[in-house]
Each structure stands twice: as C-alpha cells, then as structure tokens.
Design a protein around this motif. Structure first.
Motif, PDB file in Angstrom:
ATOM      1  N   PRO A   1       0.805  -1.223   0.000  1.00  0.00           N
ATOM      2  CA  PRO A   1       0.000   0.000   0.000  1.00  0.00           C
ATOM      3  C   PRO A   1       0.841   1.279   0.000  1.00  0.00           C
ATOM      4  CG  PRO A   1      -0.817  -1.560   1.627  1.00  0.00           C
ATOM      5  CD  PRO A   1       0.500  -2.072   1.156  1.00  0.00           C
ATOM      6  N   LEU A   2       2.026   1.222   0.599  1.00  0.00           N
ATOM      7  CA  LEU A   2       2.889   2.399   0.641  1.00  0.00           C
ATOM      8  C   LEU A   2       3.329   2.816  -0.747  1.00  0.00           C
ATOM      9  CD1 LEU A   2       5.169   1.325   3.644  1.00  0.00           C
ATOM     10  CD2 LEU A   2       3.194   2.863   3.708  1.00  0.00           C
ATOM     11  N   LEU A   3       3.488   1.846  -1.641  1.00  0.00           N
ATOM     12  CA  LEU A   3       3.942   2.138  -2.997  1.00  0.00           C
ATOM     13  C   LEU A   3       2.873   2.834  -3.827  1.00  0.00           C
ATOM     14  CD1 LEU A   3       5.803  -1.226  -3.550  1.00  0.00           C
ATOM     15  CD2 LEU A   3       6.866   1.037  -3.452  1.00  0.00           C
ATOM     16  N   GLY A   4       1.636   2.854  -3.336  1.00  0.00           N
ATOM     17  CA  GLY A   4       0.587   3.603  -4.005  1.00  0.00           C
ATOM     18  C   GLY A   4       0.590   5.071  -3.630  1.00  0.00           C
ATOM     19  N   ARG A   5       1.320   5.406  -2.537  1.00  0.00           N
ATOM     20  CA  ARG A   5       1.331   6.780  -2.045  1.00  0.00           C
ATOM     21  C   ARG A   5       2.703   7.443  -2.134  1.00  0.00           C
ATOM     22  NH1 ARG A   5      -2.228   4.061   1.645  1.00  0.00           N
ATOM     23  NH2 ARG A   5      -0.624   3.687   3.227  1.00  0.00           N
ATOM     24  N   LEU A   6       3.758   6.649  -2.325  1.00  0.00           N
ATOM     25  CA  LEU A   6       5.113   7.193  -2.379  1.00  0.00           C
ATOM     26  C   LEU A   6       5.860   6.603  -3.568  1.00  0.00           C
ATOM     27  CD1 LEU A   6       6.212   6.959   1.385  1.00  0.00           C
ATOM     28  CD2 LEU A   6       5.928   9.071   0.080  1.00  0.00           C
ATOM     29  N   PRO A   7       6.860   7.311  -4.096  1.00  0.00           N
ATOM     30  CA  PRO A   7       7.687   6.739  -5.170  1.00  0.00           C
ATOM     31  C   PRO A   7       8.417   5.498  -4.680  1.00  0.00           C
ATOM     32  CG  PRO A   7       8.021   9.120  -4.986  1.00  0.00           C
ATOM     33  CD  PRO A   7       7.220   8.705  -3.792  1.00  0.00           C
ATOM     34  N   ALA A   8       8.703   4.594  -5.605  1.00  0.00           N
ATOM     35  CA  ALA A   8       9.378   3.345  -5.239  1.00  0.00           C
ATOM     36  C   ALA A   8      10.734   3.606  -4.600  1.00  0.00           C
ATOM     37  CB  ALA A   8       9.536   2.464  -6.483  1.00  0.00           C
ATOM     38  N   LEU A   9      11.477   4.597  -5.120  1.00  0.00           N
ATOM     39  CA  LEU A   9      12.794   4.911  -4.581  1.00  0.00           C
ATOM     40  C   LEU A   9      12.690   5.402  -3.142  1.00  0.00           C
ATOM     41  CD1 LEU A   9      15.804   5.101  -5.011  1.00  0.00           C
ATOM     42  CD2 LEU A   9      15.484   7.365  -6.029  1.00  0.00           C
ATOM     43  N   ALA A  10      11.660   6.190  -2.845  1.00  0.00           N
ATOM     44  CA  ALA A  10      11.478   6.712  -1.487  1.00  0.00           C
ATOM     45  C   ALA A  10      11.158   5.583  -0.511  1.00  0.00           C
ATOM     46  CB  ALA A  10      10.367   7.759  -1.474  1.00  0.00           C
ATOM     47  N   VAL A  11      10.263   4.689  -0.900  1.00  0.00           N
ATOM     48  CA  VAL A  11       9.915   3.557  -0.031  1.00  0.00           C
ATOM     49  C   VAL A  11      11.144   2.685   0.214  1.00  0.00           C
ATOM     50  CG1 VAL A  11       8.530   1.469   0.159  1.00  0.00           C
ATOM     51  CG2 VAL A  11       7.505   3.551  -0.745  1.00  0.00           C
ATOM     52  N   THR A  12      11.916   2.418  -0.839  1.00  0.00           N
ATOM     53  CA  THR A  12      13.122   1.610  -0.697  1.00  0.00           C
ATOM     54  C   THR A  12      14.110   2.268   0.256  1.00  0.00           C
ATOM     55  OG1 THR A  12      12.866   0.786  -2.958  1.00  0.00           O
ATOM     56  CG2 THR A  12      15.035   0.533  -1.937  1.00  0.00           C
ATOM     57  N   ALA A  13      14.290   3.578   0.117  1.00  0.00           N
ATOM     58  CA  ALA A  13      15.237   4.298   0.979  1.00  0.00           C
ATOM     59  C   ALA A  13      14.814   4.238   2.437  1.00  0.00           C
ATOM     60  CB  ALA A  13      15.359   5.747   0.514  1.00  0.00           C
ATOM     61  N   TRP A  14      13.536   4.466   2.705  1.00  0.00           N
ATOM     62  CA  TRP A  14      13.056   4.409   4.084  1.00  0.00           C
ATOM     63  C   TRP A  14      13.201   3.012   4.675  1.00  0.00           C
ATOM     64  CZ3 TRP A  14      12.570   8.137   7.343  1.00  0.00           C
ATOM     65  CH2 TRP A  14      12.226   9.424   6.925  1.00  0.00           C
ATOM     66  N   ILE A  15      12.912   1.993   3.893  1.00  0.00           N
ATOM     67  CA  ILE A  15      13.034   0.615   4.382  1.00  0.00           C
ATOM     68  C   ILE A  15      14.490   0.273   4.678  1.00  0.00           C
ATOM     69  CG2 ILE A  15      12.918  -1.788   3.604  1.00  0.00           C
ATOM     70  CD1 ILE A  15      10.195  -1.212   2.467  1.00  0.00           C
ATOM     71  N   LEU A  16      15.403   0.671   3.804  1.00  0.00           N
ATOM     72  CA  LEU A  16      16.820   0.398   4.045  1.00  0.00           C
ATOM     73  C   LEU A  16      17.322   1.138   5.276  1.00  0.00           C
ATOM     74  CD1 LEU A  16      18.270   0.478   0.406  1.00  0.00           C
ATOM     75  CD2 LEU A  16      18.023  -1.518   1.893  1.00  0.00           C
ATOM     76  N   LEU A  17      16.897   2.382   5.453  1.00  0.00           N
ATOM     77  CA  LEU A  17      17.361   3.167   6.593  1.00  0.00           C
ATOM     78  C   LEU A  17      16.807   2.625   7.908  1.00  0.00           C
ATOM     79  CD1 LEU A  17      18.819   5.578   7.827  1.00  0.00           C
ATOM     80  CD2 LEU A  17      16.771   6.958   7.369  1.00  0.00           C
ATOM     81  N   ILE A  18      15.486   2.484   7.999  1.00  0.00           N
ATOM     82  CA  ILE A  18      14.869   2.023   9.244  1.00  0.00           C
ATOM     83  C   ILE A  18      15.273   0.579   9.548  1.00  0.00           C
ATOM     84  CG2 ILE A  18      12.677   1.560  10.400  1.00  0.00           C
ATOM     85  CD1 ILE A  18      11.446   3.817   8.753  1.00  0.00           C
ATOM     86  N   GLY A  19      15.320  -0.250   8.525  1.00  0.00           N
ATOM     87  CA  GLY A  19      15.657  -1.650   8.733  1.00  0.00           C
ATOM     88  C   GLY A  19      17.077  -1.882   9.197  1.00  0.00           C
ATOM     89  N   SER A  20      17.974  -0.940   8.913  1.00  0.00           N
ATOM     90  CA  SER A  20      19.368  -1.092   9.327  1.00  0.00           C
ATOM     91  C   SER A  20      19.616  -0.653  10.766  1.00  0.00           C
ATOM     92  CB  SER A  20      20.285  -0.292   8.388  1.00  0.00           C
ATOM     93  OG  SER A  20      20.061   1.106   8.529  1.00  0.00           O
ATOM     94  N   VAL A  21      18.690   0.083  11.352  1.00  0.00           N
ATOM     95  CA  VAL A  21      18.891   0.626  12.705  1.00  0.00           C
ATOM     96  C   VAL A  21      19.164  -0.469  13.749  1.00  0.00           C
ATOM     97  CG1 VAL A  21      17.774   1.871  14.600  1.00  0.00           C
ATOM     98  CG2 VAL A  21      17.635   2.758  12.257  1.00  0.00           C
TER      99      VAL A  21
END
Length: 305
Positions: free
Chosen positions: A187-207
């Motif tokens: 659902p997030l990919l319907g509201r945000l660009p794919a690159l933005a979702v990928t960046a947020w997932i990589l950042l938060i997931g690495s914490v």
C-alpha cells in the motif's frame, strides 16, 4: 488475493500495467532475479570471516547510509499513519531477514537456500487468508503441503544421507519475514515513489544492526580482500539496486503477480553456485527444490482457476 492487494495502489497502477505486458516492470524483475540470485552465492563466500550478524551489518548499514543521503537531499516524507507500517516492514525485510538467511546459509548451500526462500508466495497467500479473510481452498492447502514437503527434504538432504539441518528452518523464517514485509509494503507504494519507499526501508531496517558496527569494522579489517569486495557487491547490487527494482515491480504489478516472477531466482542461484563455488545439489535436495517450487505454482495458479 491480487484483487484485494491491488486496491490500495489502484490509483497509481493502470489496467494495462496490471494485466498486460509492462516492459519497465519486466526489466525490473529481470534485474532483481539476477542480483538476488547472485546474493546467495556471495553470502556463502563472506560467511566464515564474518558472522551472520556482522555480514548483515556490513551489507545493510552501508546501504542505510546511502539511503540516508538520498532522504536528506530529497526529503520524501511518508504520512504519519504510514510510519508504523513502514517500520515493521523495514525491520522484517532487512534486519530479521538478513540475520536469519545468513545464519541459515552457514550450512545450507546457495541453491537450496534460494529454493526455501522462494516459498514466500505461499506465505503471502496464507497471510491473506487470515489477515484479509480470503478463501485459501483445497488447492491452496495442497500446494502448501507440497512446498513445505520440499523444504523438509532440503532440510534433511546431505551427502551422508538423511541429516536434519535446523538452519533450513531459519531460512524458512526469512521467507516468512519477506512475505509479511511485501504485504505491508504494497500500500505504501501507491502513495510514495518506489525509490522513497526503498530508501526508508533500508534506513529504518538497518537501525537494529547499528550496535554491531564496531565489531563488524574489526572483522572487515581482518577479512580477506575477496570478502570486502563481496560485501561491496552485496551493498550496491543485490541491496541498493535489487531492492529498488523490486519496489518498482511491486509498484507496477500486484504483489502476487510480481512474486510469481521470482520463481526464476532458485535455478539461477543454483547455476551460479555450481559455476562459482562448485556446489552440486544432492539428489534429495534437488527433488526438494522442485517440490518447493511446484507447491508455490499450485498455490498461485490453481487457486486462481
């Protein structure tokens, strides 16, 4: 399952993209298959000099730093309601997935590991049954039984005969994490660009991996050059590029349809493992791999009929 999961992103996905041939989505899937298949082999090379947690940290914290630079420059902000969903998906898709897969690949070869991971569409269908109230049906349960039977054969297959390898179960857990994360991410990919979702997932997931950074730096300094090159490859290609192309595919296709293309990962990973590492699957493991993919096909094809 396709119908319900695609509703959340219907505003950004055209009918042509959903049902017809989409060149961009197809190219993104091909890149994802190639890079993700190669990652199983490179992980095997890096394990030993690096522990599973150190390898996960080296791969994803570095990718998280790259993602942070992008987010600081372009500042694509999700809505507040999306942060919880984004955070859960990120931790499952990055930290949990990586540690489970790396630990499993200490004893499970690249090819069999990729076959186990590719049970993800089965888990996705099961999740939809309980979370969305979808009907699974007899073909769904039959396919699940076949697929998990194949995983069981892989888990006990060895050159010495039947011998249970618990690490195969850990890789199955990684597949479950990936399935949950893909459902949450859609659902997030319907509201945000794919690159933005990928960046947020990589950042938060690495914490969650940040506390292991000091030990990882020491391990990398003492590791052979091929391990450091392997980590660099994992950061750039299967992670930064592979996760982006997967997000592009998810954005342009339904989650179930995109997942179907990932059937190509196991044979490619097996071929790379054979050529690069000389890993020849046992007869029992090969049968288990075929069963795992056959079960996934049954779940996704026969249920639709």
């Amino acid at each position: 399952m396709e119908a319900k999961m695609s509703m959340a992103a219907s505003a950004s996905i055209s009918t042509k993209q959903q049902g017809g041939f989409d060149l961009v989505a197809f190219a993104a899937i091909l890149v994802t298959i190639l890079f993700w298949a190669s990652s199983f082999v490179v992980i095997r090379i890096c394990l030993g000099p690096l522990t599973p947690i150190e390898l996960a940290t080296a791969r994803y914290v570095a990718a998280g730093v790259i993602a942070l630079v992008y987010l600081v420059i372009y500042r694509p902000m999700p809505e507040k309601r999306d942060f919880v969903r984004l955070s859960v998906a990120a931790v499952l898709f990055i930290a949990a997935y990586a540690v489970l897969l790396n630990t499993g690949e200490q004893t499970v070869a690249a090819g069999p590991a990729s076959f186990i991971i590719n049970t993800m569409p089965v888990f996705t269908a099961l999740i939809a049954t309980f979370a969305l109230g979808e009907r699974f049906g007899r073909w769904g349960w039959a396919g699940t039984a076949v697929s998990f039977g194949g995983v069981a054969l892989i888990a006990v297959a060895s050159d010495d005969g039947f011998k249970l390898d618990p690490n195969a179960i850990l890789i199955l857990g990684a597949a479950l994490c990936s399935a949950i994360a893909s459902v949450l991410q859609k659902p997030l990919l319907g509201r945000l660009p794919a690159l933005a979702v990928t960046a947020w997932i990589l950042l938060i997931g690495s914490v969650p991996l940040v506390p292991a950074v000091p030990a990882t730096i020491q391990a990398l300094a003492a590791a052979p050059a091929e391990v450091n090159w392997g980590v660099a490859y994992l950061v750039i290609f299967p992670t930064a590029i592979g996760y982006l192309t997967w997000a592009i595919a998810l954005k342009r296709l339904t989650a179930a349809r995109a997942s179907n293309f990932l059937y190509g990962v196991p044979p490619v990973a097996t071929l790379i493992g054979f050529v690069w590492l000389g890993e020849t699957p046992t007869a029992l493991g090969a049968i288990g791999g075929v069963m795992a993919i056959l079960g996934v096909l049954v779940v996704n094809v026969m249920r639709k009929r």
